[in-house]
Design an enzyme around this catalytic site. Structure first.
Site, PDB file in Angstrom:
ATOM      1  N   GLU A 133       0.824  -1.209   0.000  1.00 63.00           N
ATOM      2  CA  GLU A 133       0.000   0.000   0.000  1.00 63.00           C
ATOM      3  C   GLU A 133       0.852   1.251   0.000  1.00 63.00           C
ATOM      4  OE1 GLU A 133      -3.241   0.188  -1.152  1.00 63.00           O
ATOM      5  OE2 GLU A 133      -3.552  -1.321   0.391  1.00 63.00           O
TER       6      GLU A 133
ATOM      7  N   ALA B 113     -15.148   3.406  -0.838  1.00 58.73           N
ATOM      8  CA  ALA B 113     -14.782   2.285   0.023  1.00 58.73           C
ATOM      9  C   ALA B 113     -13.316   1.899  -0.104  1.00 58.73           C
ATOM     10  CB  ALA B 113     -15.661   1.075  -0.301  1.00 58.73           C
ATOM     11  N   GLY B 114     -12.542   2.643  -0.906  1.00 56.34           N
ATOM     12  CA  GLY B 114     -11.144   2.279  -1.107  1.00 56.34           C
ATOM     13  C   GLY B 114     -10.979   1.062  -1.984  1.00 56.34           C
TER      14      GLY B 114
ATOM     15  N   GLU C 203      -6.846  10.730 -14.234  1.00 64.43           N
ATOM     16  CA  GLU C 203      -7.074  10.890 -12.795  1.00 64.43           C
ATOM     17  C   GLU C 203      -6.145  11.934 -12.198  1.00 64.43           C
ATOM     18  OE1 GLU C 203      -7.616   8.029  -8.895  1.00 64.43           O
ATOM     19  OE2 GLU C 203      -8.191   7.375 -10.886  1.00 64.43           O
TER      20      GLU C 203
ATOM     21  N   SER D 287     -13.318   2.521  -7.076  1.00 63.75           N
ATOM     22  CA  SER D 287     -14.483   2.825  -7.914  1.00 63.75           C
ATOM     23  C   SER D 287     -14.119   3.820  -9.007  1.00 63.75           C
ATOM     24  CB  SER D 287     -15.627   3.376  -7.053  1.00 63.75           C
ATOM     25  OG  SER D 287     -15.231   4.552  -6.363  1.00 63.75           O
ATOM     26  N   SER D 288     -13.179   4.718  -8.742  1.00 68.60           N
ATOM     27  CA  SER D 288     -12.814   5.714  -9.757  1.00 68.60           C
ATOM     28  C   SER D 288     -12.102   5.060 -10.935  1.00 68.60           C
ATOM     29  CB  SER D 288     -11.933   6.806  -9.144  1.00 68.60           C
ATOM     30  OG  SER D 288     -10.761   6.251  -8.577  1.00 68.60           O
TER      31      SER D 288
ATOM     32  N   SER E 156     -25.153   9.034 -14.429  1.00 66.38           N
ATOM     33  CA  SER E 156     -24.911   7.910 -13.525  1.00 66.38           C
ATOM     34  C   SER E 156     -26.116   7.722 -12.629  1.00 66.38           C
ATOM     35  CB  SER E 156     -23.672   8.176 -12.662  1.00 66.38           C
ATOM     36  OG  SER E 156     -23.576   7.229 -11.614  1.00 66.38           O
TER      37      SER E 156
ATOM     38  N   ASP F 196      -4.257   0.811  -9.626  1.00 69.00           N
ATOM     39  CA  ASP F 196      -5.681   0.527  -9.797  1.00 69.00           C
ATOM     40  C   ASP F 196      -6.045   0.309 -11.259  1.00 69.00           C
ATOM     41  OD1 ASP F 196      -5.706   0.983  -7.109  1.00 69.00           O
ATOM     42  OD2 ASP F 196      -6.725   2.925  -7.227  1.00 69.00           O
TER      43      ASP F 196
END
Length: 414
Positions: A44, A136-137, A179, A140-141, A78, A191
């Site tokens: 992480e 939620a980590g 991003e 999702s992005s 959305s 990600d």
């Protein structure tokens, strides 16, 4: 009562996106594409430091129903956001638009500039539905970005290819650019890489020392064969990466690398070497050293975890998860009361190991749990949150799943 968040069947989710598209734009979408959320097993806050991480794709996906436009406009809606957004791709710029639409707009902008979405002057209508919990980590992005990116590559560009196709590295780089430069989130590329390159049943070992094409090694992750589950605990604490705290951690790591005269902290062999190097240039800030200590030790933990998976020593992950959480909590300071409560309660109820996952400051934790103990661990985490007057958590089972791609057959001609 313990709440579970299960993914929708792909056919149902794709149809839901199609219905939203028709209700918003009229007519039919040309197709539906999707991309998964992800969970990071370990490693992480090291992707932007040239480190090693072990993510895999979740079965929970974001779906985008898309139709090409003949003008250079992007129209998006959305079912999880209040207002649709529309604008010209040429007008997209850092911070414009803001909010959820920035991730889609940034992808359209970056894909065109990187030659992955055809000539300028082409836009899309896009309708988004998602099973990936927001905030939620669980990325999702990136799921949002990559779902639209593979659609644009298939409609206008070279095609999105399969997970091992080199074009997927180019698409991932465009999504990272979107991003970083448009949504203004200073994230690394883990990600997007896992969303585009994952395979079912596998964990990826990503070597992020090469930012242009992260080296991928695939590791079998069959937890049921070992009598285990990986429980994801969504604390439902707000999780924001654009409020400056994530950016400040990244800036500290990059500052330390400059002081040490290395391209990234991946080149630092030990905490002792880092301490000596910083002291040699007159840097004695204990906070900066703590940030470096986390990165250096987390890379070591992730490397050990990858070796354990390669050797089939899955239970050896447990102490690595525990020490990762301690480092993220104490040295990197990205945990929070909700995450600490979830981790402590999971361990107390019999989890073999547990840690926060994702960027932190809210979001989710993971727990390596014997299959027969999953319900008991989830219940203990829920009760612990209630005793502390924290938000009620929800849960999902992390099953290594497939990468982004088309989720329906092309619509038949009218």
């Amino acid at each position: 009562m313990t709440g579970w968040h299960d993914p929708s069947p792909e056919v149902e989710a794709a149809e839901r996106a199609r219905r939203l598209f028709t209700a918003t734009f009229g007519g039919r979408a040309e197709g539906v594409w999707s991309a998964p959320g992800r969970v990071n097993l370990i490693g992480e806050h090291v992707d932007y430091a040239g480190g090693v991480c072990l993510p895999f794709a979740l079965p929970h996906r974001t779906y985008v129903a898309v139709r090409a436009r003949s003008d250079q406009r992007l129209h998006v809606v959305s079912d999880q956001a209040g207002q649709p957004w529309a604008g010209r791709i040429a007008e997209i710029a850092p911070g414009r638009p803001h909010g959820w639409a920035a991730y889609l707009a940034g992808v359209a902008w970056a894909m065109q500039r990187d030659g992955l979405a055809g000539a300028a002057g082409r836009g899309v209508d896009a309708a988004v539905t998602s099973d990936v919990p927001v905030g939620a980590g669980l990325s999702s992005s990136a799921a949002l970005e990559c779902a639209l990116a593979v659609a644009l590559a298939d409609l206008y560009g070279p095609g999105s290819g399969e997970p091992d196709d080199p074009v997927r590295s180019r698409i991932a780089a465009a999504c990272v650019r979107a991003e970083n430069e448009i949504a203004l989130a200073a994230t690394g590329g883990m990600d997007q890489t896992v969303a585009l390159r994952a395979r079912a049943g596998q964990c990826l070992r990503l070597d992020c020392s090469d930012d242009t094409d992260r080296a991928v090694r695939r590791l079998l992750l069959d937890l049921p064969a070992h009598g285990l589950d990986l429980l994801v605990i969504n604390t439902n604490a707000p999780h924001r990466l654009v409020d400056g705290r994530y950016r400040s951690r990244r800036a500290a790591v990059e500052h330390a690398a400059r002081l040490l005269g290395v391209p990234t902290l991946r080149a630092v062999a030990s905490v002792a070497q880092a301490r000596a190097g910083l002291h040699a240039v007159g840097e004695t800030d204990p906070v900066l050293l703590a940030r470096v200590r986390h990165v250096v030790t987390e890379i070591r933990r992730a490397t050990a975890a990858g070796d354990a998976l390669a050797d089939g020593r899955v239970r050896d992950l447990a102490p690595l998860l525990d020490s990762s959480h301690a480092s993220l909590r104490d040295d990197y300071e990205v945990s929070c009361p909700e995450l600490d409560s979830a981790v402590d309660a999971a361990r107390g109820a019999g989890a073999l190991g547990a840690r926060m996952t994702g960027g932190g400051f809210g979001g989710s934790a993971i727990a390596l749990v014997t299959r027969s103990d999953v319900s008991a661990v989830a219940e203990a985490v829920t009760l612990a949150a209630a005793r502390r007057a924290l938000a009620a958590p929800s849960f999902l089972r992390a099953v290594p799943s497939a990468a982004a791609g088309r989720s329906d057959a092309p619509a038949a001609p009218a």
